[in-house]
Design a protein around this motif. Structure first.
Motif, short mmCIF file in Angstrom:
data_model
loop_
_atom_site.label_atom_id
_atom_site.label_comp_id
_atom_site.label_asym_id
_atom_site.label_seq_id
_atom_site.Cartn_x
_atom_site.Cartn_y
_atom_site.Cartn_z
N LEU A 87 38.76 30.17 21.17
CA LEU A 87 39.81 29.93 20.18
C LEU A 87 39.97 31.21 19.37
N VAL A 90 43.41 30.10 16.11
CA VAL A 90 44.28 28.95 16.41
C VAL A 90 44.47 28.14 15.14
N SER A 115 38.45 30.16 14.97
CA SER A 115 38.12 31.20 15.94
C SER A 115 36.69 30.99 16.41
N VAL A 207 41.03 19.78 22.84
CA VAL A 207 41.96 20.76 23.42
C VAL A 207 42.46 20.23 24.74
N VAL A 221 46.16 21.41 20.55
CA VAL A 221 44.86 21.34 19.92
C VAL A 221 44.98 20.29 18.84
N VAL A 242 44.46 30.00 22.75
CA VAL A 242 43.45 29.24 23.48
C VAL A 242 43.28 29.85 24.88
#
Length: 246
Positions: A87, A90, A115, A207, A221, A242
């Motif tokens: 990630l 995101v 992240s 996800v 997500v 992602v």
């Protein structure tokens, strides 16, 4: 409440789009680490020897020189039995999901930005020979920040784990079992334990990448955050940050 994930999964299990082959990592030398030092985040971070930072500048300088900061996502190399989910900043926004087909309604400007790196094993579909929920393992770590759209509400780190039977699935477009590498629909749900200078909390983050479907649960997500930090459901259909390898 976590079972809204089932709603989000309504197309059946799910998660990520066609597997990509790029090997991604989030390391201390990357901008993610320097970003994690800002907005008070340095207070939740340490050097590899366990010592802390006096301020954001000292933290960012250490990261820029390649210093290792535990809690920032580590490098991950995918194998036949281990997959990697990265990630990269995101951002998911407070939302409600309802109806069939699912409708996403964004409720406010409150967001979480995530992240880090998550490892998962196995890479076969649960229910197939030699593959069931009892052997699933999810580990990883990274950083987060929460914002109300104007002010930073919290920054800190997270660690990932697995709780059976959270959604974990690799299927073709007809929802028939396959491997992670061959799947058109991939779904992974990780439990996150979050820690920040202003408090701690828990969440699950789901996800889904899907190269075959349409609608708000195609690529997404979805998270449910609770206890001690901004709470509720959070969603995004923007999965540019992602990366899944398997």
């Amino acid at each position: 409440m976590r079972r809204l994930a089932i709603l989000a999964c309504l197309a059946l299990s799910s998660v990520l789009i066609s597997p990509v082959t790029t090997r991604s990592s989030v390391t201390a030398a990357n901008p993610d680490a320097a970003h994690a030092c800002q907005q008070g985040g340095y207070a939740a971070l340490t050097r590899s020897d366990g010592t802390g930072f006096k301020n954001a500048g000292e933290c960012a300088s250490y990261a820029a020189r390649g210093g290792l900061i535990p809690g920032i996502g580590e490098a991950c190399t995918a194998t036949a039995t281990v997959g990697c989910l990265v990630l990269d900043a995101v951002t998911i926004r407070e939302a409600a999901l309802s109806g069939d087909p699912v409708v996403v309604t964004y409720l406010s400007a409150t967001t979480y930005t995530l992240s880090g790196t998550i490892r998962f094993t196995p890479t076969c579909q649960n229910g197939t020979a030699g593959c069931d929920y009892s052997i699933v393992t999810i580990t990883g770590n990274g950083t987060f920040s929460a914002s109300d759209g104007t002010n930073t509400l919290a920054t800190g780190t997270w660690t990932a784990s697995y709780s059976s039977p959270d959604p974990y699935s690799f299927t073709d477009a007809a929802f028939s079992s396959t491997t992670c590498a061959a799947a058109e629909i991939q779904m992974l749900t990780a439990r996150l334990a979050l820690t920040s200078p202003t408090g701690s909390g828990e969440a699950w983050v789901e996800v889904r990448l899907d190269s075959s479907a349409d609608g708000p649960t195609k690529d997404m997500v979805l998270g449910n955050f609770y206890t001690g930090l901004p709470s509720g459901y959070f969603h995004t259909a923007d999965v540019n940050g992602v990366t899944l390898t398997c």
